[in-house]
Scaffold this motif. Sequence first.
Motif, PDB file in Angstrom:
ATOM      1  N   GLU A 114      45.201 113.419  88.023  1.00 11.45           N
ATOM      2  CA  GLU A 114      46.222 114.046  88.869  1.00 11.45           C
ATOM      3  C   GLU A 114      45.795 114.083  90.336  1.00 11.45           C
ATOM      4  O   GLU A 114      46.639 114.113  91.230  1.00 11.45           O
ATOM      5  N   ILE A 115      44.493 114.067  90.590  1.00  9.97           N
ATOM      6  CA  ILE A 115      44.021 114.146  91.978  1.00  9.97           C
ATOM      7  C   ILE A 115      44.498 112.938  92.784  1.00  9.97           C
ATOM      8  O   ILE A 115      44.812 113.047  93.965  1.00  9.97           O
ATOM      9  N   ASN A 116      44.608 111.776  92.115  1.00 12.14           N
ATOM     10  CA  ASN A 116      45.117 110.578  92.809  1.00 12.14           C
ATOM     11  C   ASN A 116      46.594 110.730  93.158  1.00 12.14           C
ATOM     12  O   ASN A 116      47.029 110.322  94.238  1.00 12.14           O
ATOM     13  N   SER A 117      47.367 111.330  92.249  1.00 16.38           N
ATOM     14  CA  SER A 117      48.793 111.523  92.553  1.00 16.38           C
ATOM     15  C   SER A 117      48.979 112.552  93.662  1.00 16.38           C
ATOM     16  O   SER A 117      49.874 112.414  94.495  1.00 16.38           O
ATOM     17  N   TYR A 118      48.119 113.594  93.686  1.00 16.18           N
ATOM     18  CA  TYR A 118      48.170 114.548  94.797  1.00 16.18           C
ATOM     19  C   TYR A 118      47.899 113.836  96.123  1.00 16.18           C
ATOM     20  O   TYR A 118      48.583 114.082  97.116  1.00 16.18           O
ATOM     21  N   LEU A 119      46.908 112.978  96.120  1.00 11.60           N
ATOM     22  CA  LEU A 119      46.539 112.252  97.346  1.00 11.60           C
ATOM     23  C   LEU A 119      47.713 111.421  97.858  1.00 11.60           C
ATOM     24  O   LEU A 119      48.012 111.422  99.052  1.00 11.60           O
ATOM     25  N   GLN A 120      48.396 110.726  96.955  1.00 15.03           N
ATOM     26  CA  GLN A 120      49.523 109.884  97.362  1.00 15.03           C
ATOM     27  C   GLN A 120      50.748 110.709  97.744  1.00 15.03           C
ATOM     28  O   GLN A 120      51.378 110.472  98.770  1.00 15.03           O
TER      29      GLN A 120
END
Length: 199
Positions: free
Chosen positions: A123-129
Amino acid sequence: MKIFSLAVVLAPPNKPCTILSSASDLSSFSFYQRGSVAEFMSFFTKTISERTPQGQRQSVQENSYTAHVYNRGGAEQLAAVIITDQEYPVRPAFSLLTKLLDDFIAKVPQTSYNTPAAISFPEINSYLQKYQDPRQADAIMKVQQELDETKIILHKTIESVLQRGEKINDLVDRSTALSAQSKMFYKTAKKQNSCCVIM
């Protein structure tokens, strides 16, 4: 406005910090710089996490970067760090850090904190994007933008009404002038007709 790095850190007081999960977007750097920049981001993340007291938030500027850190502390002893450019607003950054920590605590068991390599938190990657646009992180900022857009529409409407009003005033002035000319024409025509009566 850009987010370069986002991380969840285990930050026990008076001990070295450990990055549990992180994501970065280094696409704005050249291929040869990315390794060095990633090392700098990790070092910066750990350093400010160690130097932020539990239960506090702070922002640190270094060159053209700003790191925002929220050391939640508590039983989990977690902190979250976001590294952005200097244009990224502060309130959305801290809103994102709070959401990130809440989500991380809900999805990752505390027993896995001892083995960071085994932690899976995609989920951290989706937060970043998703939050590259700060309006997504902060509902107040989103509402403010909508209000600004409405205000712009209202200003345009008022301007168009004023322009229309000015045109109407011009027409009224012209009709008043036209009425005076019509009256003069009528009087002149009446005089002309009265002097030349055909029998």
